[in-house]
Motif scaffolding. Structure first.
Motif, PDB file in Angstrom:
ATOM      1  N   GLU A 262      37.144 -45.579 -28.580  1.00  0.00           N
ATOM      2  CA  GLU A 262      36.396 -44.825 -27.567  1.00  0.00           C
ATOM      3  C   GLU A 262      36.945 -43.423 -27.385  1.00  0.00           C
ATOM      4  O   GLU A 262      36.215 -42.482 -27.107  1.00  0.00           O
ATOM      5  CB  GLU A 262      36.449 -45.562 -26.222  1.00  0.00           C
ATOM      6  CG  GLU A 262      35.183 -46.312 -25.920  1.00  0.00           C
ATOM      7  CD  GLU A 262      35.182 -46.925 -24.533  1.00  0.00           C
ATOM      8  OE1 GLU A 262      35.764 -46.342 -23.610  1.00  0.00           O
ATOM      9  OE2 GLU A 262      34.587 -47.996 -24.392  1.00  0.00           O
ATOM     10  N   LYS A 263      38.261 -43.299 -27.524  1.00  0.00           N
ATOM     11  CA  LYS A 263      38.928 -42.008 -27.356  1.00  0.00           C
ATOM     12  C   LYS A 263      39.004 -41.219 -28.660  1.00  0.00           C
ATOM     13  O   LYS A 263      39.656 -40.174 -28.728  1.00  0.00           O
ATOM     14  CB  LYS A 263      40.339 -42.214 -26.789  1.00  0.00           C
ATOM     15  CG  LYS A 263      40.356 -42.737 -25.352  1.00  0.00           C
ATOM     16  CD  LYS A 263      39.725 -41.725 -24.399  1.00  0.00           C
ATOM     17  CE  LYS A 263      39.773 -42.186 -22.957  1.00  0.00           C
ATOM     18  NZ  LYS A 263      39.176 -41.189 -22.040  1.00  0.00           N
ATOM     19  N   GLY A 264      38.361 -41.740 -29.693  1.00  0.00           N
ATOM     20  CA  GLY A 264      38.314 -41.023 -30.974  1.00  0.00           C
ATOM     21  C   GLY A 264      39.626 -41.036 -31.734  1.00  0.00           C
ATOM     22  O   GLY A 264      39.865 -40.164 -32.580  1.00  0.00           O
ATOM     23  N   ILE A 265      40.476 -41.998 -31.469  1.00  0.00           N
ATOM     24  CA  ILE A 265      41.778 -42.094 -32.145  1.00  0.00           C
ATOM     25  C   ILE A 265      41.625 -42.905 -33.426  1.00  0.00           C
ATOM     26  O   ILE A 265      41.070 -44.005 -33.423  1.00  0.00           O
ATOM     27  CB  ILE A 265      42.831 -42.749 -31.219  1.00  0.00           C
ATOM     28  CG1 ILE A 265      43.091 -41.835 -30.020  1.00  0.00           C
ATOM     29  CG2 ILE A 265      44.128 -43.042 -31.964  1.00  0.00           C
ATOM     30  CD1 ILE A 265      43.893 -42.471 -28.916  1.00  0.00           C
ATOM     31  N   GLU A 266      42.107 -42.332 -34.515  1.00  0.00           N
ATOM     32  CA  GLU A 266      41.980 -42.995 -35.814  1.00  0.00           C
ATOM     33  C   GLU A 266      42.999 -44.122 -35.972  1.00  0.00           C
ATOM     34  O   GLU A 266      44.189 -43.941 -35.719  1.00  0.00           O
ATOM     35  CB  GLU A 266      42.165 -41.978 -36.945  1.00  0.00           C
ATOM     36  CG  GLU A 266      41.009 -41.004 -37.109  1.00  0.00           C
ATOM     37  CD  GLU A 266      41.171 -40.145 -38.357  1.00  0.00           C
ATOM     38  OE1 GLU A 266      41.194 -40.701 -39.462  1.00  0.00           O
ATOM     39  OE2 GLU A 266      41.313 -38.917 -38.205  1.00  0.00           O
ATOM     40  N   ILE A 267      42.498 -45.280 -36.411  1.00  0.00           N
ATOM     41  CA  ILE A 267      43.344 -46.449 -36.703  1.00  0.00           C
ATOM     42  C   ILE A 267      43.274 -46.681 -38.213  1.00  0.00           C
ATOM     43  O   ILE A 267      42.183 -46.772 -38.763  1.00  0.00           O
ATOM     44  CB  ILE A 267      42.827 -47.711 -35.970  1.00  0.00           C
ATOM     45  CG1 ILE A 267      42.669 -47.447 -34.463  1.00  0.00           C
ATOM     46  CG2 ILE A 267      43.713 -48.904 -36.230  1.00  0.00           C
ATOM     47  CD1 ILE A 267      41.917 -48.552 -33.723  1.00  0.00           C
TER      48      ILE A 267
END
Length: 331
Positions: A262-267
């Motif tokens: 949701e926060k646009g953090i890449e996993i």
């Protein structure tokens, strides 16, 4: 009014034989004429006869039924454990009664009482609480039981559970080997043997790698996907620095992943995530996790109980199952 159940008396009348002859035919006794037996069985089938297991249980003092009490059947972990139990019960001509106690101690007490009233031969239980006095009180019913998926240090109980210290260690070590040092641990609030063992494994890996243990990034939350989701959002909003997350189980990992995305953090490029249990959906979302042999857990739990119910063992049985890291795309 039509009878609810057909009795052997009804069959005897229809077949024009004695009740004793019907009983011998239905119980496959050798001392009965083959044609008479065939006739009786055919009439029994036509009439819709169903064997009265309750009456048989009263005679034999065995119900051939076990009680299974799980604290949260909505968790796919327990569904997979149940598959192992079911296979073992079928192989041994047992049936089971399942009760979900929804992580509620009062429901746990009620469930055990109901199992006793149903005259089950034994109980497999994943307990809500581990206070020795309370648990002894509710289990003091002279019914064989096995604790499944947990360990009670001071109790003389039969148990089967996973090597959770090793699991916590493997998960954390895996993240460290990928260059991660600020590892958030989403643990659960109940502080039972399982959660404490996974925490010990987490700390062991950090100490081994000479990474300072930061209690500010260890969180105790409810064992709930939404709590994990909210906690990660809160951590991000507070600007807490971290590079990876180790979760008590896969359910919490799903919530954490949702928040990160949701926060646009890449996993896994920015934040890596490791779960625990390897439940059925984890392979679909490519979650790196610790695998517990869940089917084996249930299957072996029944056999421990079976031996106990049939007086094959007198001493306490404790089985610790091995775990393994399953690497996927979240690390």
């Amino acid at each position: 009014m039509k009878k609810r159940y057909i009795t052997i008396k009804d069959i005897a009348k229809a077949a024009n034989v004695s009740i004793n002859t019907v009983s011998r035919a239905l119980n496959n006794k050798p001392d009965i004429n083959a044609k008479t037996k065939e006739k009786v069985l055919k009439i029994a089938e036509e009439l819709g006869y169903v064997k009265n297991i309750t009456a048989s249980s009263l005679r034999n003092r065995k119900s051939k039924t076990i009680g299974v009490i799980f604290k949260d059947i909505t968790n796919p972990f327990f569904v997979e454990v149940l598959k192992g139990i079911e296979k073992a019960t079928k192989e041994n001509d047992y049936s089971l009664i399942l009760m979900d106690i929804e992580k509620d101690y009062e429901l746990e007490k009620k469930a055990i009482q109901i199992m006793a009233e149903k005259r089950v031969d034994g109980i497999l239980i994943s307990p809500v609480r581990k206070e020795k006095k309370k648990f002894n009180k509710i289990m003091n019913l002279n019914i064989p039981y096995v604790i499944i998926g947990d360990h009670f240090e001071e109790m003389n109980a039969d148990e089967i559970y996973a090597n959770d210290l090793k699991g916590g260690y493997l998960a954390t070590k895996h993240l460290i080997e990928r260059g991660r040092k600020k590892i958030v641990f989403l643990n659960v609030k109940n502080h039972n043997f399982v959660s404490q063992s996974r925490l010990q494994g987490y700390k062991k890996a950090l100490k081994e790698a000479k990474i300072r243990i930061n209690n500010k990034i260890i969180f105790d939350i409810k064992e709930d996907v939404n709590d994990a989701y909210k906690k990660i959002l809160e951590i991000l909003e507070n600007g807490l620095s971290f590079d990876s997350i180790f979760c008590f189980n896969d359910i919490l990992a799903y919530g954490a992943i949702k928040a990160l995305r949701e926060k646009g953090i890449e996993i896994p490029k920015e934040i890596m995530v490791v779960g625990y249990d390897d439940i059925i959906y984890s392979s679909i979302i490519d979650l790196t996790t610790i695998r517990i042999p869940k089917f084996e857990l249930g299957y072996k739990a029944f056999h421990i109980l079976f031996d106990k119910m049939n007086h094959k063992v007198n001493k306490r049985t404790k089985i610790v199952l091995d775990v393994e890291l399953i690497e996927r795309k979240t690390t």
